[in-house]
Design an enzyme around this catalytic site. Structure first.
Site: not given
Length: 397
Positions: A142, A144, A169, A349, A373, A376-377
């Site tokens: 659990a 997202s 955590i 470089g 938190e 991006s998706e």
């Protein structure tokens, strides 16, 4: 504005998103950071404890707690100050940003929804650095999908008994207390979750595993085995934990973007210095148009991120909902920071990938911000849903 600030940051503070209090705040913070953040990164636990102590002594932890009665700088958290804090600290020391952010996130639900007794017991210690806070939401299955949470809290007499695990955590293993979200079963899915404060020395609570990641910081898997806590440790009403968690994350999500911007600005400054000093082919790296084009992309991406961040922060401080704006800032700033740091490393470089080099460290530090938190998706889904909801209600897109 202080001459020690990078030009881009000084120019940023001229934007109308800021008030005089913010313009006065930033140079003082920057000067303090220069003097007090010359620390290594080797022992993450020890460094984070020391950073919490230093941040408290400097008075900066006052800004991540709400309520002057409990040591906070104001009755409500100033989102723009929080973002300026995280941007600046990240520019100097990634673990300093982490230490400050977790003091706020770990105590945020108490600031927002705690009882007077809970606030009086925990918040002053967060501010003065004598208690380290943690936010325990994610589980092995659990992340997202918070509604898939399995950790349970069963009402029993005048208390609750917690059973289950939490993972990923932050501050796990060094925190003095954890705000833990567990299923209490008032309703299916996200509506049957409650929030609790669990002190680190509570019987039945243990650190099941310390987790090592590419940018070391205190991180752990937690286990609760018949862990009994009094009902007075519940935050807010039973079954309201998901709302508490989302409200807490809403305060701090824009600041994650600000931390990413701080990392990006550090990389950008390093890239500019590299371009100006690196001799090649009877000239300098800065003389080559391809390098100049890369620099143009980096500078524009950093400013674009900053505009999204401080628009969202300003709106939140005006009391305007920022669900979409915060998601836009978090998504774009973290993704663009990854690109900026990658380009900066490329411009260095071979020197850019040496262990301990600034670009190498930033490359490792930025990666997690695109996940925690709200990955991006998830931010993309939020932006699309909010836009479509507004369109269905007859609003302008």
């Amino acid at each position: 504005m202080s001459a020690t600030l990078p030009q881009a940051v000084s120019e940023q503070m001229e934007w109308p998103f800021f008030d005089d209090v913010h313009r006065k705040f930033l140079p003082e913070l920057d000067q303090w950071a220069q003097q007090h953040l010359q620390l290594g990164h080797d022992d993450a636990d020890a460094v984070c404890r020391e950073l919490v102590r230093r941040l408290a002594a400097g008075g900066w932890l006052r800004y991540v707690v709400a309520g002057t009665e409990y040591g906070g700088a104001s009755e409500q958290i100033d989102t723009r100050i929080l973002c300026l804090l995280r941007e600046t600290l990240a520019r100097y020391h990634g673990l300093a940003d982490f230490a400050l952010a977790m003091q706020g996130l770990g105590s945020g639900a108490i600031s927002l929804f705690g009882t007077e007794a809970q606030k009086a017991r925990y918040l002053p210690r967060v501010v003065n650095g004598t208690a380290i806070a943690a936010f325990a939401l994610s589980e092995p299955d659990a992340g997202s999908d918070v509604a898939a949470m399995q950790c349970s809290a069963t009402a029993d007499g005048d208390g609750y008994v917690l059973n289950g695990e939490k993972t990923w955590i932050s501050n796990g293993g060094i925190a003095d207390f954890y705000v833990v979200f567990a299923r209490t079963g008032e309703a299916p899915g996200a509506r049957g979750i409650s929030a609790f404060i669990v002190d680190a020395d509570t019987p039945g609570f243990e650190i099941a595993e310390r987790i090592d990641v590419m940018a070391p910081h205190p991180l752990a898997r937690l286990r609760f085995n018949q862990c009994r806590i009094p009902a007075s440790q519940r935050i807010g009403a039973a079954g309201q934990g998901f709302k508490l968690a989302m409200a807490t994350l809403d305060v701090f999500r824009t600041s994650v973007a600000a931390a990413a911007l701080g990392f990006a600005r550090a990389a950008l400054d390093a890239a500019i210095q590299r371009m100006l000093s690196r001799k090649m082919f009877q000239g300098y790296l800065a003389d080559f148009q391809l390098a100049q084009a890369q620099l143009a992309d980096m500078v524009t991406a950093a400013d674009s991120s900053a505009l999204l961040i401080y628009r969202a922060a300003w709106r939140r401080d005006q009391g305007i909902p920022v669900t979409k704006e915060a998601a836009m800032a978090k998504w774009r700033a973290t993704e663009e920071a990854q690109k900026i740091i990658d380009t900066a490393l490329q411009l260095h470089g071979g020197a850019g990938v040496v262990s301990g080099a600034l670009t190498e460290r930033l490359y490792r530090e930025i990666r997690a911000l695109r996940i925690y938190e709200g990955a991006s998706e998830v931010q993309q889904i939020i932006i699309a849903r909010e836009t479509l909801k507004n369109a269905r209600q007859g609003g302008n897109v």
